[in-house]
Design a protein around this motif. Structure first.
Motif: not given
Length: 785
Positions: A674-690
């Motif tokens: 789920i997370t991998a697909q959400a990252l690919r679809a732009g649902v969440i930002d792959a560059k977001a950092r803590f």
């Protein structure tokens, strides 16, 4: 003053009048009865539905539940019904209804005086008959609470008053349409359309005369004239309806003679109510919405409310697919593990216990069989044993994702299939969380002053318990005897290290921190074994608590709804994120989060990177309980916290596999997919950092203000702001040849000498452009992870 002697003649005179009333007194007595009845009727008018209520019933619109991105998720209907206009209902239905239930329907104004008087005379003579018109029956169907069901004069008067009001508001065709769309037909089928689909597998417009007569005949008594269970009664009643049509010249006698001999030809198929993509979430939301509507004088079934939820339809679709996909794979493993007769047979003590718990076993004992013969009879029934095995060994799963910045629930999957298992494994099921509970132990230790690089010796642990018992946690093998940092103890999920840490911190401190972070409904026993997740909790509590870790140690109550509107788009209510509750110091929280990164970078959750290619800044924790009963995994991303549980409804059933039973192999693939697909679809930002917490009071205050302002924004505003920030960064970015910042902390972490090397299969599946640290195999299944 009148004496007793004078009073006696007056009394005698009045008594004589009672025996022989005058003509005037008789007239007054006869007039008093209808006058009293009229007065009582007028007094009942305020207790019947008003004209506005009747107009609302005519235009009832169920609440529409929308996702955050505007997709329809479901509708809240009071009944399983599809409304069809009168011109899309077969004319034979209307003719049969009028001929049987109310042949003077077009001549009266709600009450058929001749029929009412006839029914009253028959009832007084002992032959009870119904005299209600179609309009009166509609009044009962629309307003059962206001009109009532009891066979009393009050109910009949309320029914008549409401019928007059309905006739004043509705036209005759509208009354027929409303009646035919609201009348119940058993099996949760309301209205003629659902009845046609249920009993004849066709739409209401396609019903022929015999089918129409059968359904109209059921109106006298749904259960008594049920064509599925009582076909002979239903056929006789159908012929009665046809005879009424002949009587009122809607059918010829010759046609009736040829039709009455034909069988029913029922094609029964129970109609299930559409559940939508988030059925378990919808159940929880329905309860919440009913409470809100009651407080604000709305009806969720009729007032056309438009409820905008926090669910992301894209993420929900992906979540449904991932749970189904992993569920099928694990179900195949379960079927193979439990199919052999040597496993699922009468010699297996667990199978014997399961047999004794069935109603069939109790019935066998009640019939006079001994326990031994009852067991033998059931175990020799191949069909029964197969059904019991399929029921007990059906694998289940739950998944929940939320935005840690706002507490908004983004996806909710309560089971593999709502139709077969409506039990919610997100909010209702309480299971031991295993090693997913360990971050609370480490968080309490860091809060007390411990550091990630502090070491403890990986050695056998013995903890004396009250009553003289001794608890000996282990990792399924001999301890290495080597010192291990707390960071590595969490990354490799070492029970011996966690148990020692629990001793130094204290169970009460750990339980209090877990409650503060989000485990607030389930009872946590403050005992040493709590460190390994022995107290049952819900998946929702655990994901919520991990959301606190992802939100700088600040707890947010999960939210489901952002806005409620009416049918005209006017906003009735808006909902902001809950008041934030700081529960863990930001620096301590970041220390914990950084240690949890190690679980993904080199520990038991390394498949997130090696198998699913997730390169973002993420942390998490796997969990496996004793005997591989429950598998857990929760992943933390700055914009999403996602968790999954996998197991069986009966905790005594397992996958019987040291590999598939582990959370890293059962629950992690769901979250990773789920997370991998959400990252690919732009649902969440792959560059977001803590980001690490700022140093100094002023910097901390400024960060809190930024967080507070972000939390006031709606999800749509947050997305817009994030897009603008990305565009600004792109304009100011360095040339393409500039090196990308590291995706994991730059400071290297030294793995203990005893850590095993990366399996070849996992190393081969790692992306070529990601450098992975050594990955150990999962903790052996002989002990909780």
């Amino acid at each position: 003053m009148i004496t007793l002697f004078q009073l006696k003649p007056l009394l005698a005179q009045h008594l004589a009048r009672l025996h022989r009333p005058t003509r005037r007194e008789l007239l007054w007595a006869l007039a008093a009865l209808p006058a009293l009845l009229l007065a009582y009727t007028l007094a009942l008018i305020p207790f019947t539905p008003g004209i506005s209520d009747i107009r609302k019933a005519k235009q009832e619109i169920p609440a529409q539940i929308l996702s955050a991105d505007g997709k329809l998720l479901t509708e809240f209907k009071w009944a399983n019904r599809v409304w069809v206009p009168l011109n899309e209902i077969a004319p034979s239905v209307v003719n049969a209804l009028i001929a049987t239930e109310d042949h003077r329907f077009y001549q009266h104004w709600g009450l058929d005086w001749r029929r009412t008087a006839s029914a009253a005379l028959h009832t007084f003579s002992g032959d009870r008959q119904g005299g209600s018109t179609i309009t009166q029956q509609l009044a009962r169907n629309l307003y059962p609470e206001e009109v009532g069901r009891a066979a009393t004069l009050t109910r009949k008067l309320k029914e008549a008053i409401t019928a007059f009001k309905i006739e004043a508001v509705y036209t005759k065709p509208e009354i027929l349409e409303t009646y035919l769309n609201t009348v119940p037909f058993l099996y949760n089928a309301f209205g003629i359309e659902m009845a046609a689909r249920t009993y004849f597998d066709k739409s209401a417009s396609e019903l022929d005369l015999l089918e129409s007569a059968t359904l109209v005949g059921m109106l006298k008594g749904n259960s008594y004239y049920n064509p599925v269970l009582n076909p002979e009664r239903a056929q006789a009643r159908r012929n009665t309806v046809l005879a009424q049509m002949v009587k009122h010249e809607l059918l010829t006698a010759s046609k009736f003679d040829s039709l009455k001999k034909r069988p029913l030809h029922v094609e029964f198929e129970r109609q299930s109510e559409p559940t939508g993509p988030v059925p378990h979430f919808a159940q929880v939301l329905r309860k919440w919405l009913i409470d809100w509507a009651d407080r604000n004088d709305y009806n969720i079934y009729t007032d056309g409310l438009v409820v905008r939820t926090t669910i992301d339809s894209r993420l929900q679709t992906v979540a449904n697919q991932a749970v189904a996909r992993q569920g099928r794979q694990l179900q195949a493993q379960a079927d193979a593990a439990w199919s052999p007769r040597s496993v699922w047979g009468e010699r297996n003590p667990l199978v014997q216990t399961l047999l004794r718990e069935t109603p069939d076993y109790r019935n066998a004992l009640a019939s006079g069989l001994s326990p031994e013969l009852a067991l033998k009879k059931l175990s020799s029934d191949a069909s029964f044993m197969r059904q019991l095995r399929e029921q007990k060994t059906r694998l289940q799963a739950g998944f929940l994702a939320l935005d840690p910045r706002t507490g908004a629930i983004r996806a909710w999957v309560g089971s593999r299939d709502f139709a077969t298992d409506p039990f919610d494994h997100v909010q209702q099921a309480k299971r031991q969380p295993g090693s997913t509970f360990k971050p609370f132990v480490y968080g309490a230790a860091f809060d007390k002053g411990a550091k990630p690089d502090d070491t403890l010796v990986d050695q056998a642990v013995e903890i004396k318990l009250p009553g003289g018992e001794v608890w000996r946690p282990s990792d399924g093998g001999e301890p290495s005897g080597e010192p291990m940092t707390l960071r590595d103890g969490l990354a490799y999920s070492k029970n011996t290290i966690t148990a020692q840490l629990m001793q130094s911190v204290g169970p009460s401190r750990v339980a209090n921190l877990a409650r503060a972070m989000g485990v607030r409904q389930s009872k946590l026993d403050p005992v040493p074994a709590l460190a390994l997740g022995t107290s049952p909790v819900t998946l929702r509590e655990m994901v919520n608590a991990y959301g606190t870790i992802a939100h700088d140690g600040v707890f947010l109550e999960p939210m489901m709804v952002t806005r409620i509107e009416n049918t005209r788009g006017e906003i009735l209510a808006e909902f902001a994120p809950a008041e934030p509750e700081p529960v863990l110091d930001p620096e301590v929280n970041y220390t914990l989060l950084d240690a949890m990164r190690g679980v993904i970078n080199k520990g038991t959750g390394a498949a997130i990177r090696s198998r699913f290619g997730i390169r973002g800044d993420v942390a998490g924790k796997t969990g496996t309980t004793q005997d591989n009963t429950d598998g857990w995994f929760i992943l933390i991303h700055p914009q999403l916290v996602a968790g999954a549980w996998v197991g069986f409804n009966d905790g005594r059933i397992t996958l019987r596999s040291d590999y598939w039973g582990q959370g890293a192999h059962s629950a992690l693939p769901i979250v990773g997919d789920i997370t991998a697909q959400a990252l690919r679809a732009g649902v969440i930002d792959a560059k977001a950092r803590f980001e690490p917490p700022p140093v100094g009071l002023l910097a901390q205050w400024a960060q809190r203000m930024r967080q507070w302002s972000q939390e006031l924004l709606t999800p749509e505003q947050q997305a817009k702001q994030a897009k603008q920030a990305q565009q600004a960064q792109a304009q100011a970015a360095a040339p393409a040849s500039a090196p990308e910042p590291p995706l994991v902390p730059a400071t290297p972490v030294i793995a203990p000498a005893s850590a095993p090397s990366t399996p070849a299969s996992e190393a081969a599946s790692a992306p070529a452009n990601v450098v992975l640290p050594p990955v150990p195999s999962e903790i052996p299944a002989s002990a909780p992870e």
